[in-house]
Design a protein around this motif. Structure first.
Motif, mmCIF file in Angstrom:
data_model
loop_
_atom_site.group_PDB
_atom_site.id
_atom_site.type_symbol
_atom_site.label_atom_id
_atom_site.label_comp_id
_atom_site.label_asym_id
_atom_site.label_seq_id
_atom_site.Cartn_x
_atom_site.Cartn_y
_atom_site.Cartn_z
ATOM 1 N N TYR A 25 0.847 -1.196 0.000
ATOM 2 C CA TYR A 25 0.000 0.000 0.000
ATOM 3 C C TYR A 25 0.882 1.246 0.000
ATOM 4 O O TYR A 25 1.863 1.328 0.756
ATOM 5 C CB TYR A 25 -0.922 0.003 1.228
ATOM 6 N N PHE A 26 0.519 2.179 -0.847
ATOM 7 C CA PHE A 26 1.265 3.428 -0.988
ATOM 8 C C PHE A 26 0.231 4.552 -0.988
ATOM 9 O O PHE A 26 -0.493 4.733 -1.957
ATOM 10 C CB PHE A 26 2.079 3.362 -2.304
ATOM 11 N N TYR A 27 0.143 5.240 0.143
ATOM 12 C CA TYR A 27 -0.819 6.345 0.276
ATOM 13 C C TYR A 27 -0.168 7.661 -0.148
ATOM 14 O O TYR A 27 0.928 7.984 0.309
ATOM 15 C CB TYR A 27 -1.292 6.475 1.730
ATOM 16 N N ILE A 28 -0.887 8.395 -0.988
ATOM 17 C CA ILE A 28 -0.408 9.724 -1.412
ATOM 18 C C ILE A 28 -1.454 10.764 -0.982
ATOM 19 O O ILE A 28 -2.479 10.936 -1.631
ATOM 20 C CB ILE A 28 -0.181 9.784 -2.949
ATOM 21 N N PRO A 29 -1.187 11.468 0.150
ATOM 22 C CA PRO A 29 -2.197 12.410 0.657
ATOM 23 C C PRO A 29 -2.146 13.800 0.011
ATOM 24 O O PRO A 29 -2.137 14.817 0.693
ATOM 25 C CB PRO A 29 -1.871 12.480 2.156
ATOM 26 N N GLY A 30 -2.141 13.843 -1.316
ATOM 27 C CA GLY A 30 -2.321 15.114 -2.020
ATOM 28 C C GLY A 30 -1.057 15.869 -2.394
ATOM 29 O O GLY A 30 0.042 15.491 -2.015
ATOM 30 N N ASP A 31 -1.264 16.962 -3.156
ATOM 31 C CA ASP A 31 -0.167 17.755 -3.735
ATOM 32 C C ASP A 31 0.742 16.865 -4.587
ATOM 33 O O ASP A 31 1.960 16.838 -4.402
ATOM 34 C CB ASP A 31 0.648 18.513 -2.664
ATOM 35 N N LEU A 32 0.129 16.159 -5.531
ATOM 36 C CA LEU A 32 0.894 15.303 -6.440
ATOM 37 C C LEU A 32 1.782 16.162 -7.331
ATOM 38 O O LEU A 32 2.889 15.798 -7.666
ATOM 39 C CB LEU A 32 -0.052 14.469 -7.311
ATOM 40 N N VAL A 33 1.206 17.284 -7.756
ATOM 41 C CA VAL A 33 1.949 18.205 -8.636
ATOM 42 C C VAL A 33 1.964 19.576 -7.972
ATOM 43 O O VAL A 33 1.296 19.807 -6.962
ATOM 44 C CB VAL A 33 1.284 18.291 -10.032
ATOM 45 N N ASP A 34 2.750 20.500 -8.559
ATOM 46 C CA ASP A 34 2.803 21.837 -7.976
ATOM 47 C C ASP A 34 1.609 22.675 -8.412
ATOM 48 O O ASP A 34 1.269 23.668 -7.775
ATOM 49 C CB ASP A 34 4.112 22.539 -8.349
ATOM 50 N N GLY A 35 0.963 22.253 -9.521
ATOM 51 C CA GLY A 35 -0.229 22.972 -9.991
ATOM 52 C C GLY A 35 0.116 24.281 -10.673
ATOM 53 O O GLY A 35 1.296 24.603 -10.884
ATOM 54 N N ILE A 36 -0.930 25.005 -11.014
ATOM 55 C CA ILE A 36 -0.782 26.266 -11.749
ATOM 56 C C ILE A 36 -1.575 27.337 -10.995
ATOM 57 O O ILE A 36 -2.708 27.090 -10.585
ATOM 58 C CB ILE A 36 -1.394 26.150 -13.172
ATOM 59 N N GLY A 37 -0.979 28.510 -10.817
ATOM 60 C CA GLY A 37 -1.707 29.650 -10.233
ATOM 61 C C GLY A 37 -2.085 29.452 -8.778
ATOM 62 O O GLY A 37 -3.106 29.946 -8.312
ATOM 63 N N ILE A 38 -1.273 28.725 -8.039
ATOM 64 C CA ILE A 38 -1.596 28.432 -6.631
ATOM 65 C C ILE A 38 -1.288 29.635 -5.740
ATOM 66 O O ILE A 38 -1.997 29.913 -4.791
ATOM 67 C CB ILE A 38 -0.810 27.187 -6.128
ATOM 68 N N TYR A 39 -0.176 30.317 -6.030
ATOM 69 C CA TYR A 39 0.169 31.514 -5.241
ATOM 70 C C TYR A 39 0.836 32.522 -6.182
ATOM 71 O O TYR A 39 1.349 32.142 -7.250
ATOM 72 C CB TYR A 39 1.073 31.160 -4.050
ATOM 73 N N PRO A 40 0.838 33.795 -5.795
ATOM 74 C CA PRO A 40 1.381 34.825 -6.683
ATOM 75 C C PRO A 40 2.853 34.563 -6.999
ATOM 76 O O PRO A 40 3.636 34.238 -6.103
ATOM 77 C CB PRO A 40 1.237 36.121 -5.866
ATOM 78 N N GLY A 41 3.201 34.658 -8.281
ATOM 79 C CA GLY A 41 4.607 34.496 -8.687
ATOM 80 C C GLY A 41 5.033 33.045 -8.816
ATOM 81 O O GLY A 41 6.212 32.743 -9.005
#
Ligand SMILES: [Fe+2]
Ligand SMILES: [Fe+2]
Length: 456
Positions: free
Chosen positions: A230-246
Motif C-alpha cells: 500500500y502506498f498512500y499519497i495524501p495530495g499535492d501530487l503536482v505543484d499545480g498552476i496559479g496556486i500563489y502569486p509568482g
C-alpha cells in the motif's frame, strides 16, 4: 561522513537507508533475512464525500452548522458528563449553587488584559457568556487550545446569566482496540510530490521508486519492498498552476496535464501488485480547493490510467488488508490544508512544536473529532453532512501538506505525516515551513510499528 554519503553508501551496498540502518552503518550490524510470503493488496473505500456543485446560499451555512452541532452533541453524549446537560436558555435562569452543564459551540474567545478569558457559547436555543478565571491555571492552560466553532461540554456555576467555568470536556476518541494483520505487510505514506516545481527532487523520488520496485537493497530490504502493498499519497501530487502569486517563476513544467504526465512516468514504475491510494491536495488545481475535494479526474488522466491506482476524495476513509477474521486497518486520509491556520491561531499547538509536530495536530483534531474545527481554517462546502467530522475512529490517520514527516500515536490511532519531494520554497519560508524532503513513514501492519525510511 554526511547523512547523504551514508545513504549513498547504503544504496550502493544494496541496503535500505532507514534511520536505523544509517545509524548501524557506522557499527556494521548485520541485518536479518526472514522468509518471503505471497501477499495480495486489498483496498476498500469505506467513506467518501461527494458533493454536486450548486449555488450556495446563507441557508446552507445555517443548516451545515446546525447539523454539525447536532452530530457533535450526539458524540458528546457518549461522555458521562453530558448526562445532566441542559439548554442554554434554561441554564441562564437557574439560581442553584451547583455546577451546571451545557453543550455549546464556541462563537467568540476574548482574552482580557487581566488574564481572564471570556467566551461566548451558543446552542440551538440561546447564547451565554462563559468566564475562565485567570486564577484557574489548568483551565487557562486549556484555553490556549480553544478554537472558534468547536463543540464542547462546559461545566460551571451560573450567576446572573453568566457561567463561571470549572471544566471543559471535549468529545475525544476512546482508546482504540488494536488489530494486527496476520501477515507481515507494509504501507508507505508519501504525498507532496510537487512535480512541475523547479524544486521537485526527481533523483530522490526516483531512488524511492527504485526501492519500492525492489530494485535496490539487500535481500531483507527487497523483501520489505516486496511486502509493501500500500502506498498512500495524501495530495499535492503536482505543484499545480496559479496556486500563489509568482508561482510561474518557480515552475519547471507550466502545463497542469504535463505535470501529471511527468508524475505518471514515475508511478508507472511501481509494480502493479502495490495499490496506490490518492487524494487531492491544495496544489492539485484540477479540482476545487473547497473541501471536501472530489476525486482527481481532469488533467490527471495519465495517473487514472495506471492499473493500480485508487482515487478517493479529500478527506476519505479506506480500509486495507482485511481478510477472514481480520477487519483490516481503517485509514483516514486528509491532505491537511487546515493545518497552517490552525498552527497560526492556536497558541497551544505552536507551543507544542507547530509544524514540527504533526502528531500533536492530529491529537488536537482527534480530541475535537473534527479535521477543521473553525470556519476560517479552510474553504469548506456547507454540506448537510460535515465531511470534516471524525465520525469513525481510524486505525491510521494520514496527512501531508506541512512537508514534515512524523509518526505518532494517540490512543492507538497511528498518526502519520508524510514529508515531501520538494526543496524549500520562498512561499513556505514566509509561512514558517521548514520542509524535510525524502523521508518515508512505513508501517508494518502485523506489528503496527512504524519507522522512517530516508531517501535524502
Ligand atoms: Fe505540499
Ligand atoms: Fe498542500
Amino acid at each position: 561522513m554526511s547523512n547523504q554519503e551514508i545513504v549513498k553508501k547504503l544504496l550502493d551496498k544494496g541496503i535500505l537507508p532507514t534511520a536505523e540502518n544509517i545509524a548501524q552503518e557506522s557499527t556494521n550490524v548485520t541485518i536479518v533475512k526472514p522468509r518471503i510470503d505471497d501477499l495480495r493488496a486489498r483496498v476498500k473505500i469505506v467513506k467518501e464525500f461527494d458533493y454536486k456543485q450548486k449555488k450556495i446560499t446563507a441557508d446552507d451555512f445555517t443548516t451545515h452548522y446546525r447539523e454539525r452541532y447536532k452530530t457533535m452533541r450526539t458524540i458528546l453524549f457518549n461522555r458521562p458528563e453530558a448526562a445532566s446537560a441542559v439548554s442554554i436558555d434554561r441554564v441562564k435562569d437557574m439560581l442553584s449553587d451547583e455546577d451546571q452543564v451545557i453543550i455549546g459551540i464556541v462563537s467568540d474567545v476574548a482574552r482580557m488584559y487581566t488574564g481572564t478569558v471570556k467566551l461566548i457559547v451558543e446552542d440551538l436555543t440561546s447564547q451565554i457568556t462563559v468566564i475562565i478565571s485567570s486564577k484557574n491555571n489548568d483551565l487557562i492552560e486549556e484555553a490556549k487550545f480553544l478554537t472558534l466553532d468547536e463543540v464542547l461540554i462546559f461545566k460551571g456555576r451560573v450567576r446572573k446569566g453568566v457561567m463561571f467555568l470549572h471544566a471543559i470536556i471535549r468529545p475525544d476518541v476512546p482508546q482504540k482496540k488494536e488489530t494486527f494483520s496476520p501477515e507481515e505487510v507494509y504501507s508507505v505514506f508519501s504525498g507532496d510530490i510537487h512535480v512541475g516545481s523547479n524544486l521537485f527532487l526527481p533523483k530522490q523520488f526516483s531512488n524511492f521508486i527504485d526501492w519500492l520496485s525492489g530494485k535496490v537493497g539487500t535481500e531483507r530490504q527487497r523483501e520489505i519492498a516486496r511486502k509493501t502493498k500500500y502506498f498512500y499519497i495524501p495530495g499535492d501530487l503536482v505543484d499545480g498552476i496559479g496556486i500563489y502569486p509568482g508561482q510561474e517563476k518557480e515552475l519547471k513544467i507550466t502545463n497542469l496535464r504535463s505535470q501529471y504526465e511527468e508524475l505518471s512516468k514515475f508511478l508507472s514504475r511501481v509494480p502493479d501488485d502495490k495499490q496506490i491510494i490518492i487524494c487531492p491536495g491544495n496544489h492539485d488545481s484540477g479540482v476545487r480547493l473547497e473541501e471536501p475535494q472530489p476525486r482527481m479526474q481532469d488533467y490527471a488522466e495519465s495517473i487514472l490510467e495506471l492499473p493500480n491506482v485508487t482515487m478517493v476524495t479529500n478527506p476519505s476513509y479506506t480500509n486495507i488488508h482485511s481478510m477472514d477474521n481480520y477487519s483490516g486497518q481503517d485509514v483516514l486520509m486528509y491532505h491537511g490544508y487546515s493545518f497552517d491556520r490552525l498552527i497560526d491561531q492556536v497558541e497551544g499547538l505552536r507551543l507544542a512544536g507547530g509544524y514540527e509536530k504533526a502528531d500533536e495536530i492530529h491529537k488536537f483534531l482527534l480530541k475535537r473529532r473534527h479535521l477543521s474545527p473553525s470556519h476560517n481554517l479552510n474553504l469548506t462546502i456547507p454540506m448537510k453532512q460535515d465531511s470534516h467530522i471524525i465520525s469513525q475512529i481510524p486505525d491510521i490517520m494520514v496527512s501531508g501538506h506541512i512537508h514534515k514527516a512524523n509518526i505518532g500515536n494517540y490512543k492507538n490511532t497511528i498518526s502519520i505525516s508524510g514529508s515531501c519531494w520538494q526543496a524549500v520554497t520562498d512561499f513556505q519560508l514566509k509561512f514558517g515551513h521548514v520542509p524535510d524532503p525524502g523521508m518515508i513513514p512505513i508501517i508494518n501492519l502485523k506489528t503496527r510499528k512504524g519507522s522512517m525510511l530516508s531517501f535524502k
